[in-house]
Design an enzyme around this catalytic site. Structure first.
Site, PDB file in Angstrom:
ATOM      1  N   CYS A  46      48.680  59.615 117.390  1.00 20.40           N
ATOM      2  CA  CYS A  46      47.621  59.066 117.581  1.00 20.40           C
ATOM      3  C   CYS A  46      47.255  57.625 117.303  1.00 20.40           C
ATOM      4  O   CYS A  46      46.897  56.652 117.934  1.00 20.40           O
ATOM      5  CB  CYS A  46      46.489  60.039 116.833  1.00 20.40           C
ATOM      6  N   GLU A  75      48.572  65.705 121.767  1.00 20.64           N
ATOM      7  CA  GLU A  75      48.012  64.317 122.283  1.00 20.64           C
ATOM      8  C   GLU A  75      47.893  64.463 123.694  1.00 20.64           C
ATOM      9  O   GLU A  75      47.044  64.071 124.335  1.00 20.64           O
ATOM     10  CB  GLU A  75      48.737  63.193 121.588  1.00 20.64           C
TER      11      GLU A  75
END
Length: 227
Positions: free
Chosen positions: A135, A209
């Protein structure tokens, strides 16, 4: 090759699926359905609340004062900068911070945040930072790529503010520091015996993600089909 680059190389398939997801390309040319972006922002706000907890956990897990300060800086960047961007963008749809905080979390949001927090609870600071890396560092890489696209900063692109935020110098510096700190922790604590374990954490966090993008992408497609 540094530790982060080794992780990326080992997770090349997952990394490409995440950083080159159709959701991101829709941000670059402005073609992403508004419903997809709105769903993403609301869920990402909830995601950031849990990520702030992960950085607070990183403070606790830190063996050195310098590590504690690095984690505290990441916590401040989330609470005082990144979440404010979401509030600003969502205000255009009449959504208040209270509305965002009270929104129901999607299954993908829960799966990702629980995975990161669990990795941190079970492991050491290095394991937690590996789980956070896709991230923190990935957004900088994605935004840099998107900012180079022809229509990324066009006045007609509704997503230019998002791109500019993550491609801008302040966030790029945050990501660079996170990457340098991860490499430093790996020099201290990443033994050959742990390499497979840490790579597995990185792959799973990267996959989650991509699932997060996919969640928002599906929302946009569903709304388009209903119309």
């Amino acid at each position: 090759m540094g530790f982060f680059e080794r992780l990326k190389a080992e997770a090349s398939v997952e990394w490409r699926a995440y950083t080159e997801h159709p959701f991101t390309n829709g941000l670059a040319d402005g073609s992403l359905p508004e419903a997809a972006f709105r769903h993403y922002l609301v869920q990402d706000y909830l995601f950031l609340i849990e990520f702030a907890r992960a950085y607070a956990l990183a403070v606790y897990k830190s063996p050195r004062l310098a590590d504690m300060r690095e984690a505290a800086g990441g916590l401040s960047a989330i609470l005082d900068v990144e979440m404010n961007l979401h509030v600003k963008l969502c205000a255009d749809w009449g959504l208040s911070p209270a509305d965002l905080e009270q929104a129901p979390p999607a299954a993908e949001t829960l799966a990702y945040t629980r995975y990161v927090l669990d990795a941190g609870m079970r492991g050491d600071l290095l394991a937690l930072k590996v789980a956070l890396a896709p991230c923190v560092i990935g957004y900088a890489e994605i935004a840099t790529r998107l900012a180079s696209r022809p229509h990324a900063d066009a006045a007609t692109n509704a997503y230019r503010v998002w791109i500019a935020e993550y491609a801008g110098v302040p966030y790029q510096e945050v990501a660079a520091k996170a990457r340098a700190h991860l490499d430093h922790l790996a020099d201290l604590y990443a033994t050959p015996a742990r390499e497979a374990e840490l790579t597995a954490i990185f792959k799973e966090a990267t996959r989650l993600e991509a699932d997060f993008w996919e969640m928002a992408w599906r929302e946009g497609q569903c709304v388009a089909e209903l119309r």
